[in-house]
Design a protein around this motif. Structure first.
Motif, mmCIF file in Angstrom:
data_model
loop_
_atom_site.group_PDB
_atom_site.id
_atom_site.type_symbol
_atom_site.label_atom_id
_atom_site.label_comp_id
_atom_site.label_asym_id
_atom_site.label_seq_id
_atom_site.Cartn_x
_atom_site.Cartn_y
_atom_site.Cartn_z
ATOM 1 N N LYS A 84 -8.216 0.239 5.728
ATOM 2 C CA LYS A 84 -9.280 -0.375 4.933
ATOM 3 C C LYS A 84 -8.730 -1.510 4.076
ATOM 4 O O LYS A 84 -9.332 -2.571 3.946
ATOM 5 C CB LYS A 84 -9.905 0.668 4.019
ATOM 6 N N ARG A 85 -7.566 -1.238 3.475
ATOM 7 C CA ARG A 85 -6.952 -2.247 2.603
ATOM 8 C C ARG A 85 -6.616 -3.499 3.410
ATOM 9 O O ARG A 85 -6.855 -4.632 2.976
ATOM 10 C CB ARG A 85 -5.703 -1.664 1.952
ATOM 11 N N GLU A 114 -6.281 5.944 6.658
ATOM 12 C CA GLU A 114 -7.572 5.242 6.554
ATOM 13 C C GLU A 114 -7.548 4.249 5.397
ATOM 14 O O GLU A 114 -7.995 3.105 5.526
ATOM 15 C CB GLU A 114 -8.689 6.281 6.366
ATOM 16 N N GLY A 172 -11.540 -9.775 4.295
ATOM 17 C CA GLY A 172 -12.629 -9.638 3.327
ATOM 18 C C GLY A 172 -13.729 -8.722 3.849
ATOM 19 O O GLY A 172 -14.884 -8.847 3.478
ATOM 20 N N VAL A 173 -13.365 -7.787 4.751
ATOM 21 C CA VAL A 173 -14.364 -6.912 5.362
ATOM 22 C C VAL A 173 -14.211 -5.497 4.802
ATOM 23 O O VAL A 173 -13.095 -4.973 4.734
ATOM 24 C CB VAL A 173 -14.158 -6.864 6.895
ATOM 25 N N ASP A 174 -15.330 -4.907 4.380
ATOM 26 C CA ASP A 174 -15.298 -3.514 3.932
ATOM 27 C C ASP A 174 -15.694 -2.635 5.120
ATOM 28 O O ASP A 174 -16.828 -2.682 5.582
ATOM 29 C CB ASP A 174 -16.297 -3.344 2.774
ATOM 30 N N LEU A 175 -14.746 -1.845 5.599
ATOM 31 C CA LEU A 175 -15.023 -1.048 6.800
ATOM 32 C C LEU A 175 -15.809 0.228 6.479
ATOM 33 O O LEU A 175 -16.246 0.923 7.394
ATOM 34 C CB LEU A 175 -13.723 -0.675 7.513
ATOM 35 N N GLY A 176 -15.971 0.557 5.219
ATOM 36 C CA GLY A 176 -16.679 1.799 4.865
ATOM 37 C C GLY A 176 -15.862 3.017 5.263
ATOM 38 O O GLY A 176 -14.704 2.891 5.679
ATOM 39 N N ASP A 177 -16.465 4.196 5.141
ATOM 40 C CA ASP A 177 -15.731 5.406 5.524
ATOM 41 C C ASP A 177 -15.734 5.556 7.033
ATOM 42 O O ASP A 177 -16.741 5.300 7.680
ATOM 43 C CB ASP A 177 -16.370 6.631 4.873
ATOM 44 N N TYR A 221 0.838 -1.203 0.000
ATOM 45 C CA TYR A 221 0.000 0.000 0.000
ATOM 46 C C TYR A 221 0.875 1.256 0.000
ATOM 47 O O TYR A 221 0.676 2.169 -0.795
ATOM 48 C CB TYR A 221 -0.927 -0.012 1.217
ATOM 49 N N SER A 253 -9.748 -5.396 4.257
ATOM 50 C CA SER A 253 -10.355 -6.010 3.092
ATOM 51 C C SER A 253 -9.523 -7.214 2.628
ATOM 52 O O SER A 253 -10.063 -8.275 2.342
ATOM 53 C CB SER A 253 -10.536 -4.940 2.026
ATOM 54 N N GLU A 254 -8.188 -7.081 2.621
ATOM 55 C CA GLU A 254 -7.386 -8.196 2.104
ATOM 56 C C GLU A 254 -7.238 -9.332 3.119
ATOM 57 O O GLU A 254 -7.125 -10.487 2.740
ATOM 58 C CB GLU A 254 -6.012 -7.687 1.654
#
Ligand code: ASP
Length: 595
Positions: free
Chosen positions: A264-265, A260, A272-277, A161, A268-269
């Protein structure tokens, strides 16, 4: 006698063998996890980092090999070559990753023998002290290995990242000068300069700012940090930070959005969770509603203001407190009024007292009527007003603290809120409640030292609009600082930095540092600001904590290969330990023993 590997290669890891290997000859290597001797058949489980594989040695097929297998004991290290086959129907083990297949052993090498281990591998019930003493055996445990694998993956994601975002990984020294985080330093004596000491970094703070002055522009590092403090739960004397700093930014948002994106990355990696904003909450709202600058937002039970409805209540504790400009606030535990016995409530009184509150009052509605420590002092009207104000329904109970000190009021209620949530299982599992906390105070007052100190560290920039108050009203100044909180744990924090030497001087003066002290401690650093300093800011995350959240463990030792215990010692190697007189002489150090 053991065998030599003799150049033999593993063809596949144990845990990866599945149906697709049936009929193939393979070689696996690992530890004997289990052995069952059924006379002519010997069943083994072989373990490596990826899992277990069942191996069968059949007397009728390979007599010599089967005989050798009968000598195997737990934790022997072996190499087995054989052919994979399906297990017969009754022998399929659905709980095992490789439970559909087994390896028919044709060749066996014993590479290393093993004494009986002091506890059985993977047994988490074996005492933690014993497991830490033999950490290399505990490391064979699947859950610990998985945590270390996750940790490694997180670092990989983090590096990718930052690389994609133009950050350069730079290492900074361990042997340096005391840093400004304010904890006690670990010191390293210098042989070449007798009587002088290096300090191990509490963080790379000054170095990373100097890298900005040095034109590196965007820096990151997965950095070891050292703080010699009495260890509270889940602290380690050496820990790891994901540390970053960036130039030509002057607004908190610039750093927060990069950070942030990283978090988030990672989620997600790895999950597999999308934390949103991530939402933002100011420090003062966090304190007011949750009594903490790291609120656990997985559940409600926010702190309510009650002083307004309890004015002239007739209850002397509240009245005295409010007349002295104090605070009356509370939380509402819904649906459990009858589950708190008198004994439980007495315990909660003691609990809030550990947070300096003088006591705890309660007002609950049960099927049998009002249950309260102070209702008898209130008129019916006042009681109705309280019930309406808090929205109390039958089953609910309000727990109330009255105190003249604001911090004591909210902090004790905040701690009580968490205590009750865990007692009544109100915290949902597998959810991540993330928030930024912003607008921290720039200073905090130290009663002990009777002076203002920097809340974050003294290089943190004040908000532009608060600059005029640094000298006159330090308590009013807010910082360009931010923390990231997940599930009630501080994951990281940072700030925009002061890059103007006059402001830096003001800041040092406000915390009571004389010119001489400034020069002595930070002279080289302050001097660097004279040669062109870009506006910059940064942040660091606690890697160990991030790994804890992602691995779902609440024990920091489960995220570190070789952790230390509460008294900062290593049970495995015995550090810290005494050294030879010669070593002390070289360092010109004499030891004073206190018997
Ligand atoms: N060095 C700071 C700390 O360890 C973090 C930062 O300001 O970047 O708390």
């Amino acid at each position: 006698m053991t065998d030599i590997l003799g150049g033999q290669k593993r063809t596949v890891y144990c845990g990866l063998v599945d149906k697709s290997f049936v009929g193939q000859q393979i070689s696996v290597m690992g530890w004997v996890n289990r052995r069952r001797d059924l006379g002519s058949l010997i069943f083994l489980q072989v373990r490596d980092r990826t899992g277990l594989l069942q191996v069968v040695f059949d007397d009728a097929v390979e007599k010599d090999v089967a005989e050798k297998a009968s000598q195997l004991k737990l934790e022997y290290v072996i190499a087995v070559t054989g052919t994979v086959r399906m297990r017969t129907e009754g022998n399929v083990n659905p709980d095992m990753k490789t439970g559909e297949v087994e390896l028919v052993g044709e060749q066996l090498k014993i590479l290393s023998i093993a004494d009986t281990p002091p506890f059985s591998i993977g047994d988490e019930k074996a005492g933690e002290m014993l497991r830490l003493k033999y950490r290399y055996l505990d490391l064979r445990r699947e859950s610990l290995q998985n945590n270390l694998i996750t940790r490694s993956k997180i670092c990989h994601v983090v590096r990718n990242y930052f690389d994609e975002n133009g950050f350069i990984e730079v290492e900074t020294p361990f042997l340096g000068k005391s840093t400004p985080e304010g904890a006690r330093d670990y010191l390293v004596p210098s042989r070449v300069h007798p009587g002088d000491f290096y300090a191990l970094p509490q963080s790379p703070q000054m170095y990373k700012q100097l890298l900005m002055i040095g034109g590196i522009d965007r820096y990151y590092q997965i950095a070891k940090c050292f703080r010699d403090e009495d260890l509270r739960a889940n602290r380690q004397p050496e820990f790891t930070q994901i540390d970053l700093e960036m130039s030509f930014v002057d607004n908190e948002e610039d750093v927060m959005s990069i950070a942030e994106g990283m978090v988030k990355r990672v989620f997600s990696e790895i999950k597999g969770v999308d934390l949103g904003d991530f939402p933002k909450m100011t420090y003062s709202v966090a304190m007011e509603k949750y009594g903490s600058d790291k609120p656990d937002l997985r559940f409600g039970m926010e702190i309510c203001e009650i002083g307004n409805v309890m004015k002239d209540s007739g209850f002397v504790v509240f009245d005295n407190c409010l007349n002295a400009n104090g605070f009356v606030k509370g939380i509402v535990l819904k649906g459990h009024a009858s589950d708190l016995s008198r004994k439980d409530l007495d315990k909660l009184v003691e609990f809030v007292k550990t947070y300096k509150a003088k006591g705890l009052a309660w007002y609950g509605l049960t099927q049998d009527g009002v249950k309260s420590s102070f209702a008898k002092n209130l008129s019916q009207e006042k009681q109705d007003a309280l019930v309406a104000h808090l929205g109390l329904e039958v089953g609910d109970i309000a727990l109330i603290v009255a105190d003249t000190n604001y911090e004591t009021t909210v902090v004790s209620l905040g701690a009580l809120r968490c205590e009750l949530a865990s007692k009544f299982n109100l915290i949902p599992k597998d959810t991540y409640a993330v928030t930024w906390i912003v607008d921290f105070p720039l200073f905090e007052y130290s009663e002990e030292e009777s002076r203002w100190t920097a809340k974050h560290h003294p290089f943190t920039s004040p908000k532009n609009e608060d600059l005029p108050y640094i000298k006159s009203e330090p308590g009013r100044c807010r910082a360009k600082a931010y923390d990231l909180v997940i599930n009630g744990d501080e994951m990281g924090g940072g700030s925009m930095r002061i890059y103007n030497r006059d402001v830096q001087k003001l800041m040092f003066e406000a915390i009571g540092l004389s010119d001489e002290q400034i020069n002595d401690r930070f002279g080289f650093f302050v001097n660097a600001f004279n040669y062109g300093t870009p506006p910059h800011g940064g942040l660091s995350f606690g890697l160990d904590r991030l790994v804890m959240v992602l691995c779902g463990t609440d024990n920091i030792k489960e995220t570190i290969a070789f952790p230390k215990i509460q008294n900062a010692s290593c049970l495995m190697c015995g550090a810290p330990a005494d050294v030879d007189q010669k070593q002390l002489d070289d360092l010109a150090i004499g030891i004073i023993k206190n018997d």
